[in-house]
Design an enzyme around this catalytic site. Structure first.
Site, short mmCIF file in Angstrom:
data_model
loop_
_atom_site.label_atom_id
_atom_site.label_comp_id
_atom_site.label_asym_id
_atom_site.label_seq_id
_atom_site.Cartn_x
_atom_site.Cartn_y
_atom_site.Cartn_z
CG ASN A 271 63.77 -9.75 57.84
OD1 ASN A 271 62.31 -9.30 57.51
ND2 ASN A 271 64.25 -8.82 56.00
CG HIS A 307 65.18 -6.29 49.55
ND1 HIS A 307 65.99 -7.14 49.43
CD2 HIS A 307 64.49 -5.74 50.64
CE1 HIS A 307 65.98 -7.89 51.30
NE2 HIS A 307 65.17 -6.51 51.60
#
Length: 420
Positions: A271, A307
């Site tokens: 990521n 998130h």
């Protein structure tokens, strides 16, 4: 005379206190691990013998020859069951004998102080053996005549002497409890109270499961990277050799991801663009805090909230904070220690790499369990099944590494410090 006797009793009690603590915690846990790792799939006879002798060892360690009291009561209880059968007489005889024996023990050992003597575990054993007689008596009743609780604890067959010994001296309950029935113990021995998978299997399963879950993200990122390259968005200029670069939108470095033995290496290879965005817009802008650890902590907190609101995200990123900082301490220790640095650079490095990679992936998957499972009722169940080994490992490492540094890193002299 009375003063001398009381002083002696207090001395004995104070002597037994550390023994009792050692038996309940540092010794009881290793016994449980030995059972889980080596004896879990053995026959009932082997398990009964292990529980009997380990419990007897704890009893002897704490009370010496006074263990004879519990031995006698267990044997008498077995004889009562065998000779009197499933009768009210057996129940009454068991109750009267066990209670009188316990009360006589109280009478002959009592002082004005709270003493840790053989009567302390014996009071636990007394309830066990009386309950055993009652459960044995209930075993002859019809199902319709029993309550729901009686159905769970009633004994349909006569237990053997070895089985009663294992039940009575089971190290998890002999000294201070808790109370449990012989049926519970039988279920334990027959592996009905377990998921049947050993500890190592669960750890390896988590490792493989997490890797597969991460590959879902990696495959998606590689596909979208291809789209960006095809459209031209992935162009990143030329490198020092004049070669065109097409990695502007690369979100994973596959080779680094698969080969790095470091937690930070995996984080840096995974990521990438999100990490770069967070570093640029959050971490570096928290410079005013004047503390790198605080900046890192708030950055990871931001990532957890970004998130989602599930508890798993918060647990994952808090563990990442701990793991990364422990790894940095370990790297600093190896770098500054001549001995450890020489080992890391020697022909032993392949072996070191394999061990490091094993630890890396085993505990890389550990914080990702709550990330993938989201809610606490799911990830807590997984962590409980592996005894929170990751938490224990890294908190232990965090506490021990400073002391290892004192051992392996030579102290600098005064003039060397000034030069630095």
């Amino acid at each position: 005379m009375c003063h001398n006797v009381c002083s002696f009793d207090r001395t004995i009690a104070s002597h037994h206190m550390p023994n009792l603590f050692l038996s309940v915690f540092p010794v009881g846990y290793p016994f449980a691990l030995v059972y889980r790792w080596f004896l879990f799939h053995q026959s009932a006879t082997v398990v009964h013998l292990f529980h009997t002798f380990s419990g007897l060892a704890l009893a002897t360690f704490n009370f010496g020859s006074q263990v004879c009291h519990s031995l006698l009561c267990v044997v008498i209880q077995f004889l009562l069951l065998r000779l009197m059968g499933r009768t009210v007489t057996c129940v009454l005889s068991s109750f009267i004998f066990q209670m009188i024996y316990l009360l006589m023990g109280y009478y002959y050992t009592a002082t004005e102080e709270y003493d840790i003597k053989w009567t302390m575990p014996h009071c636990v054993l007394t309830l066990k053996l009386i309950g055993l007689a009652l459960d044995y008596y209930d075993g002859e009743k019809e199902q319709s005549q029993m309550s729901a609780e009686q159905k769970k604890s009633a004994l349909s067959s006569t237990p053997s002497l070895l089985e009663i010994f294992g039940f009575s001296y089971f190290y998890g309950g002999f000294l201070v409890g808790p109370q449990f029935t012989l049926r519970n113990y039988q279920n334990l021995v027959s592996r009905e109270m377990s998921d049947a998978h050993p500890f190592w299997y669960k750890c390896v399963y988590i490792l493989v499961w997490v890797k597969i879950n991460l590959y879902k993200y990696i495959s998606c990122w590689l596909i979208t990277e291809g789209v960006c390259v095809l459209s031209g968005l992935g162009y990143n200029g030329k490198n020092e050799k004049g070669e065109h670069q097409w990695d502007a939108c690369a979100n994973v470095r596959v080779w680094l991801f698969e080969t790095t033995p470091l937690f930070t290496g995996t984080i840096n290879s995974f990521n990438i663009n999100t990490n770069a965005w967070v570093a640029r817009h959050v971490f570096k802008r928290l410079k005013f805090l004047g503390n790198k650890l605080l900046s890192q902590m708030f950055t990871l907190l931001f990532l957890a909230i970004w998130h989602g609101l599930h508890s798993g995200y918060l647990i994952c990123f808090s563990l990442e904070f701990i793991i990364v900082n422990v790894e940095k301490q370990a790297q600093s220790l190896v770098r500054d220690s001549p001995l450890l640095a020489s080992i890391a650079q020697s022909h032993l490095y392949p072996f070191v790499y394999v061990v490091q990679q094993l630890i890396h992936w085993l505990f890389m998957g550990y914080p990702l369990v709550p990330f993938c499972l989201f809610t606490y009722d799911k990830w807590l169940k997984v962590y409980s099944s592996i005894y929170f080994c990751g938490h224990i490992f890294f908190f232990f490492a965090f506490l021990v590494l400073p002391y290892l540094r004192k051992v392996f890193v030579p102290r600098k002299r005064g003039n060397e410090k000034k030069e630095d």
